[in-house]
Design a protein around this motif. Structure first.
Motif, PDB file in Angstrom:
ATOM      1  N   GLY A 144       8.856   3.313  10.878  1.00  0.00           N
ATOM      2  CA  GLY A 144       7.835   2.356  10.475  1.00  0.00           C
ATOM      3  C   GLY A 144       7.381   2.498   9.047  1.00  0.00           C
ATOM      4  N   ALA A 145       7.925   3.492   8.311  1.00  0.00           N
ATOM      5  CA  ALA A 145       7.500   3.701   6.925  1.00  0.00           C
ATOM      6  C   ALA A 145       8.163   2.733   5.968  1.00  0.00           C
TER       7      ALA A 145
ATOM      8  N   VAL B  52       5.307  -3.037   4.187  1.00  0.00           N
ATOM      9  CA  VAL B  52       4.746  -3.720   3.020  1.00  0.00           C
ATOM     10  C   VAL B  52       3.329  -4.194   3.326  1.00  0.00           C
ATOM     11  N   ARG B  53       3.140  -4.767   4.497  1.00  0.00           N
ATOM     12  CA  ARG B  53       1.794  -5.227   4.866  1.00  0.00           C
ATOM     13  C   ARG B  53       0.822  -4.063   4.977  1.00  0.00           C
ATOM     14  N   ARG B  54       1.281  -2.958   5.548  1.00  0.00           N
ATOM     15  CA  ARG B  54       0.380  -1.804   5.685  1.00  0.00           C
ATOM     16  C   ARG B  54       0.057  -1.197   4.324  1.00  0.00           C
ATOM     17  N   ALA B  55       1.021  -1.185   3.406  1.00  0.00           N
ATOM     18  CA  ALA B  55       0.756  -0.652   2.065  1.00  0.00           C
ATOM     19  C   ALA B  55      -0.282  -1.496   1.347  1.00  0.00           C
TER      20      ALA B  55
ATOM     21  N   CYS C 148       5.121  -4.558  -4.416  1.00  0.00           N
ATOM     22  CA  CYS C 148       6.281  -4.178  -5.234  1.00  0.00           C
ATOM     23  C   CYS C 148       6.610  -2.701  -5.070  1.00  0.00           C
ATOM     24  N   ARG C 149       5.589  -1.864  -5.011  1.00  0.00           N
ATOM     25  CA  ARG C 149       5.814  -0.424  -4.849  1.00  0.00           C
ATOM     26  C   ARG C 149       6.472  -0.130  -3.508  1.00  0.00           C
ATOM     27  N   GLN C 150       5.997  -0.778  -2.427  1.00  0.00           N
ATOM     28  CA  GLN C 150       6.562  -0.520  -1.106  1.00  0.00           C
ATOM     29  C   GLN C 150       7.964  -1.091  -0.982  1.00  0.00           C
TER      30      GLN C 150
END
Length: 578
Positions: free
Chosen positions: A417-418, A424-427, A210-212
């Motif tokens: 890529g941010a 989302v997956r990286r976050a 949710c944050r990302q």
């Protein structure tokens, strides 16, 4: 936390020194989304920054807010409360899962808490070990060594406690008898442990996603150009764009950033009648040089400078135009003296502004704010000009301030890529890799609840009514807090040493300051000539400022020093001792 209801607040218009002013174009307004967007991202990425802004700005209804230069404060507050709700839901979910686990399967909860504590302690021990290695490499003070050793011992004891707790939980699960007749008061098994761990992982993953996703939406213009959504936010929107800057403490230029000392100066110019050429040849023809009455009023010079600078922003030729230039009136007033100016503060008028210009010895001081916003509002250069006529003398004071870019961490959403599905997956992966640390933030639940409760009490603007002995001046600036490290806020470092400022941004600060400075000085010279004032001394001082960037206000000893263009210095060797 968005609130609604409460008392209504009358919108206060901004006061201008002239009917026309330099307005920002639509393209420049869109360009301002950069600084606003980065501050909004800071609400999600930096929980400490978010708490400071919500506590010091939104919830502190006893003080005015600092002016917002280069950004809009309303979207930052809206996204701040959205980030607050995400973290609050995560903290509540973790607390609820922990209580259920302790009640339903205490042994499983003890095993899981012990393992998570040992994981977190291992990460902390790694950081302390690096600090200990840094000490032996750099040979720091004994005090720092003792602090590192103390932390090392404390973490060692914590690690032992966590391992003991997890061992007891595992031992209890292994020795627990089966069957209803021999059921223990302490229940649990490995399946319960796995279920509780999966629930915690799911909660953390959902909050990170949710944050990302909220950060991803910041690339959309509609997610940044938000209007006030509560009574308190409408009050803040009025105050941040008000003509008056109500400050607390020593520095009246709150919200403007760091002071550029090399481009700040002042001097007093006597008002003398310009002599005719014939009087220079025949001294007997000279008349009294000093004007018995000033040949102009302060507001006339201020409005003339306003008009001359406005033309730089209105030029169609890009090689003449100074984009992002805004010229406005600024009245600085300390928060303890507001009651005297309560009527003017609620409804500023041109007449009241001119009265403040004419009486610079009172608490309120007028400044002409010449501001250039560049790099999407990430760099804001402001030259404050104070002009007064006292003792038949023209006093001029230039104060240059600069807002440096926001912290690089807040600008990370502009990196390739941010944002997007991959981000989302990286976050989620980052938060799961730091699972014990993320779960440890649940200890901030009480503070988050107090923050939300205080927001509901901040609906009414308590600065609107006079209170005896109160100081309603702003003491916190969101933009300044976001562009400096925490240890630099009380004593800002020079702009040249700011790690988040690149070469061209620094060059633009000095370029814009010098362009405005030169334009103001040439305009003042022209105005004084039109009024028949002798400008010989004024031109000498202006030349010294423009060429050397230095002006001497008193006695100065200079040894082996050269000042000015192509200046050199030669020193003779000291005589040999006899």
């Amino acid at each position: 936390m968005d609130d609604s209801g409460g008392s209504t607040n009358r919108r206060v218009p901004r006061q201008r020194s002239t009917p026309t002013r330099a307005r920002r174009t639509d393209a420049e307004i869109r360009d301002y989304r950069a600084a606003t967007r980065h501050l909004c991202s800071g609400m999600y990425l930096d929980a400490d920054f978010r708490r400071r802004v919500l506590h010091e700005v939104h919830n502190d209804n006893r003080r005015r807010v600092a002016p917002s230069f280069g950004f809009r404060l309303t979207p930052v507050l809206v996204h701040g409360w959205r980030a607050w709700r995400i973290d609050l839901c995560l903290h509540l979910a973790v607390c609820a899962l922990t209580l259920v686990a302790l009640w339903w399967a205490p042994l499983s909860a003890a095993l899981l808490i012990g393992l998570l504590g040992a994981w977190r302690t291992t990460q902390a021990l790694y950081d302390v070990t690096r600090q200990l290695y840094t000490y032996f490499v750099q040979r720091k003070t004994e005090y720092e060594l003792r602090q590192v050793q103390y932390r090392f011992k404390a973490l060692g004891l914590l690690m032992a406690g966590c391992l003991t707790l997890s061992s007891l939980g595992l031992l209890g699960l292994a020795l627990q008898p089966t069957g209803e007749a021999h059921e223990w008061p302490l229940r649990g098994d490995l399946l319960d442990t796995a279920l509780f761990a999966a629930a915690l992982v799911a909660s953390v993953s959902l909050a990170a996603a949710c944050r990302q996703r909220a950060l991803n939406r910041l690339r959309d213009e509609d997610a940044v150009n938000l209007e006030p959504r509560s009574t308190r936010q409408r009050t803040i929107a009025d105050q941040e764009s008000h003509t008056f800057t109500i400050y607390s403490g020593f520095d009246p230029f709150i919200g403007s950033g760091q002071r550029i000392h090399r481009r700040s100066w002042s001097f007093a110019q006597p008002l003398l009648v310009a002599e005719e050429p014939a009087a220079l040849l025949h001294p007997s023809m000279a008349k009294e040089r000093e004007f018995p009455v000033p040949p102009f009023r302060t507001h006339e010079l201020v409005e003339y400078l306003h008009e001359r600078l406005r033309t730089l922003a209105d030029e169609a030729d890009p090689e003449i135009r100074l984009p992002g230039l805004v010229v406005d009136d600024r009245i600085m007033l300390k928060g303890t003296f507001v009651n005297t100016y309560r009527e003017i503060l609620e409804s500023p008028t041109l007449k009241a502004t001119r009265q403040i210009m004419a009486d610079p010895s009172d608490a309120a001081r007028h400044h002409l704010a010449c501001q250039v916003d560049s790099w999407g509002g990430e760099v804001v250069t402001t030259v404050f000009v104070h002009i007064s006529l006292q003792g038949k003398t023209l006093y001029i004071e230039f104060s240059t301030y600069a807002l440096t870019p926001t912290k690089s961490a807040y600008q990370s959403i502009d990196v390739i890529g941010a944002t997007g599905p991959g981000a989302v997956r990286r976050a989620v992966g980052r938060d799961l890799a730091q699972l014990p640390k993320v779960l440890g933030r649940t200890g901030q639940l009480a503070g988050e609840l107090r923050l939300g409760a205080r927001a509901r009490q901040a609906r009414t603007d308590r600065t609107a009514k006079p209170r005896r002995g109160s100081d309603i001046g702003a003491r916190f600036s969101t933009r300044e807090d976001a562009s400096q490290q925490p240890h630099e806020r009380d004593e800002p470092a020079p702009v040249e040493t700011d790690a988040d400022t690149n070469y061209f941004q620094l060059a633009d600060i000095h370029k814009h300051a010098q362009v405005i400075e030169r334009r103001l000085l040439s305009s003042m010279t022209h105005f004084l000539k039109l009024k028949g004032v002798d400008t010989s001394e004024f031109r000498q001082r202006a030349t010294a400022i423009l060429n050397n960037g230095v002006i001497n206000h008193g006695t100065m000893s200079m040894t082996a020093t050269a000042v000015g263009q192509n200046a050199t210095v030669t020193t003779a060797p000291a005589p040999a001792a006899g």
